[in-house]
Design a protein around this motif. Structure first.
Motif, short mmCIF file in Angstrom:
data_model
loop_
_atom_site.label_atom_id
_atom_site.label_comp_id
_atom_site.label_asym_id
_atom_site.label_seq_id
_atom_site.Cartn_x
_atom_site.Cartn_y
_atom_site.Cartn_z
N ASP A 169 0.75 -1.27 0.08
CA ASP A 169 -0.11 -0.14 -0.03
C ASP A 169 0.85 1.18 -0.07
OD1 ASP A 169 0.91 -0.29 2.60
OD2 ASP A 169 -0.92 -0.51 3.46
N ASP A 170 2.27 1.22 -0.09
CA ASP A 170 3.00 2.43 -0.39
C ASP A 170 3.37 2.43 -1.77
OD1 ASP A 170 2.83 2.25 2.25
OD2 ASP A 170 4.55 1.09 2.72
N TRP A 171 4.16 3.63 -2.07
CA TRP A 171 4.80 3.86 -3.30
C TRP A 171 5.95 4.58 -3.55
CZ3 TRP A 171 0.44 6.39 -1.14
CH2 TRP A 171 0.59 7.99 -1.46
N MET A 172 6.49 4.84 -4.39
CA MET A 172 8.04 5.66 -4.54
C MET A 172 7.71 6.46 -5.67
SD MET A 172 10.87 2.53 -4.61
CE MET A 172 10.78 1.42 -3.30
N GLN A 173 8.53 7.69 -5.36
CA GLN A 173 8.69 8.92 -6.38
C GLN A 173 9.36 8.36 -7.33
OE1 GLN A 173 10.05 12.15 -3.89
NE2 GLN A 173 7.73 13.09 -3.80
N PRO A 174 9.43 8.79 -8.66
CA PRO A 174 10.52 8.28 -9.70
C PRO A 174 12.00 8.48 -9.40
CG PRO A 174 8.66 9.83 -10.45
CD PRO A 174 8.49 9.87 -9.29
N ARG A 175 12.56 7.61 -9.93
CA ARG A 175 14.11 7.44 -9.90
C ARG A 175 14.65 7.27 -8.20
NH1 ARG A 175 16.19 8.65 -15.08
NH2 ARG A 175 14.52 7.85 -16.44
N ARG A 176 13.67 7.00 -7.54
CA ARG A 176 14.24 6.71 -6.00
C ARG A 176 15.27 5.59 -5.99
NH1 ARG A 176 13.40 6.71 -0.61
NH2 ARG A 176 13.63 4.80 0.42
N VAL A 178 1.38 9.42 4.29
CA VAL A 178 0.04 9.88 3.71
C VAL A 178 -1.16 9.60 4.50
CG1 VAL A 178 -1.02 10.07 1.69
CG2 VAL A 178 1.43 9.95 1.52
N THR A 179 -1.77 10.47 5.21
CA THR A 179 -3.08 9.98 5.99
C THR A 179 -4.07 10.98 5.34
OG1 THR A 179 -1.54 9.87 7.89
CG2 THR A 179 -3.86 9.98 8.18
N ALA A 180 -5.04 10.43 4.65
CA ALA A 180 -6.19 11.07 4.29
C ALA A 180 -5.62 12.33 3.44
CB ALA A 180 -7.26 11.42 5.53
N GLY A 181 -5.06 12.09 2.53
CA GLY A 181 -4.22 13.14 1.37
C GLY A 181 -3.42 13.91 2.28
N ARG A 182 -3.27 13.94 3.50
CA ARG A 182 -2.14 14.97 4.09
C ARG A 182 -0.74 14.13 4.20
NH1 ARG A 182 -6.44 14.94 7.57
NH2 ARG A 182 -5.12 13.82 9.20
N ARG A 200 1.56 5.01 3.25
CA ARG A 200 0.10 5.45 3.21
C ARG A 200 -0.40 4.69 4.91
NH1 ARG A 200 -3.24 5.43 -1.11
NH2 ARG A 200 -1.67 4.23 -2.06
N ARG A 201 -0.95 5.57 5.60
CA ARG A 201 -1.21 5.37 7.18
C ARG A 201 -2.90 5.23 7.16
NH1 ARG A 201 1.45 8.53 11.78
NH2 ARG A 201 0.35 6.71 12.87
N THR A 247 -1.38 -2.12 11.85
CA THR A 247 -1.11 -1.03 12.89
C THR A 247 -2.61 -0.53 12.99
OG1 THR A 247 -1.19 0.77 11.03
CG2 THR A 247 0.98 -0.20 11.80
N GLN A 248 -3.56 -1.00 12.50
CA GLN A 248 -4.90 -0.62 12.67
C GLN A 248 -5.74 -1.50 13.30
OE1 GLN A 248 -5.91 2.63 11.96
NE2 GLN A 248 -3.73 2.90 11.54
N VAL A 249 -5.34 -2.89 13.10
CA VAL A 249 -6.19 -4.25 13.51
C VAL A 249 -5.82 -4.48 14.99
CG1 VAL A 249 -6.55 -4.79 11.32
CG2 VAL A 249 -4.86 -5.73 12.74
N ARG A 250 -6.81 -4.98 15.83
CA ARG A 250 -6.52 -5.40 17.26
C ARG A 250 -7.12 -6.98 17.38
NH1 ARG A 250 -7.95 -0.07 17.12
NH2 ARG A 250 -6.46 1.32 18.34
#
Length: 326
Positions: free
Chosen positions: A96-103, A126-130, A216-217, A224-227
């Motif tokens: 669920d994550d991603w990289m900027q180009p050429r990283r 990245v949390t709700a777009g922030r 992505r959070r 990290t969200q489930v219990r």
């Protein structure tokens, strides 16, 4: 066909909503597509994660897709990927994550120039777009450092408190020396014993600047969200951290940091456990009690003396149950 520069290990479970974005960004890492090998692990997904991985695998010059009929957990899935690494460098990426180009192009170049065992980078949450930048807690940039010199001081955030496997690039000698694998079977906190072993036993590392990895959070399926019962592996992971430190030739030097980590994370998990079902909460508390019972008295007292009031109050009851004064 040329040997790839970097192998990307990408395990995912039920990540169909995000995995396309993750994979698309991997197509933008090198001008020459053959510089990257993809090892994708579908860890028992019930959605279309595996089929999306398959479609993208056809776009890479080198790609392998591993399918697990039943979930084996992130640690075991990453270990499966390590068996397929080609080239001089490898990295991890979550579904669920991603990289900027050429990283990866930048990181591969820096790894070669610096000649160290592994690189670490900042990342962006990245949390709700922030978006927010999270800096790797190391004071020197672009400078090779002995890996164990980034563990202390015990009461400040250091590189063993920055366990994110995806925040960097690793030379394959980390695999050859037996330092890359995660504790098999752990469903959470697998990165804690991993990062301690890496910093205690690898020779050198550096923190460098590079195009960002975006984390992505708030994903509902994230651990990290489930219990649920998987969270109980936290205690197992902390026992492994303590075992690793206890067997190190400089155990006396680093034990206070391990104790600080165990107490701080136990406080965090005790708070989170309040939202668990009662039986599960009792198991979590019992596991934490066992961890705290093995900590040396002097270090526990010293660490508690520096903790703030809220953390001491959270720990007080379980410390008494473990035979400790709080």
């Amino acid at each position: 066909m040329r040997t790839p520069l970097v192998t990307v290990i990408l395990p995912a479970k039920d990540a169909g909503e995000y995995i396309g974005t993750t994979l698309e960004t991997l197509t933008r890492q090198f001008a020459d597509p053959s510089a990257l090998k993809l090892v994708a692990i579908d860890d028992g997904s019930r959605d279309d994660t595996g089929s999306i991985m398959q479609r993208y695998a056809e776009r890479f010059g080198r790609a392998e897709l591993v399918r697990n009929p039943r979930p084996r957990g992130l640690a075991s899935a990453r270990n499966q990927g390590l068996a397929h690494v080609e080239g001089e460098a490898f990295c991890f990426l979550d579904g669920d994550d991603w990289m900027q180009p050429r990283r990866l192009e930048v990181l591969a170049s820096r790894l070669g120039e610096l000649g160290c065992d592994f690189l670490r980078t900042d990342h962006v949450t990245v949390t709700a777009g922030r978006r927010a930048l999270v800096r790797a807690p190391h004071p020197w940039r672009e400078q090779v450092t002995p890996a164990r010199e980034a563990i202390l001081p015990e009461n400040e955030s250091t590189m063993v408190d920055y366990p994110f496997a995806w925040a960097g690039l690793f030379h394959r000698r980390i695999i050859d020396r037996g330092l890359a694998a995660f504790p098999p079977g752990l469903f959470t906190a697998e990165d804690r014993p991993w990062i301690w072993r890496l910093h205690l036993r690898a020779d050198s590392f550096a923190v460098v600047d590079a195009p960002a990895l975006l984390y992505r959070r708030g994903v509902t399926t994230s651990l990290t969200q489930v219990r649920d019962r998987r969270q109980l592996d936290f205690a197992k992971a902390m026992h492994q951290v303590l075992d690793t430190v206890d067997t190190d030739p400089e155990a006396d030097r680093f034990r206070a940091k391990a104790v600080w980590t165990a107490l701080a994370l136990s406080s965090h998990h005790l708070v989170r456990s309040r939202r668990m079902r009662p039986a599960l909460r009792a198991e979590m508390r019992a596991g934490i009690r066992d961890v705290l019972a093995r900590l040396p008295d002097a270090e526990v007292a010293a660490v508690l003396g520096r903790f703030d009031g809220p953390r001491r109050r959270v720990l007080a009851r379980v410390l008494r149950q473990a035979g400790r004064a709080s």
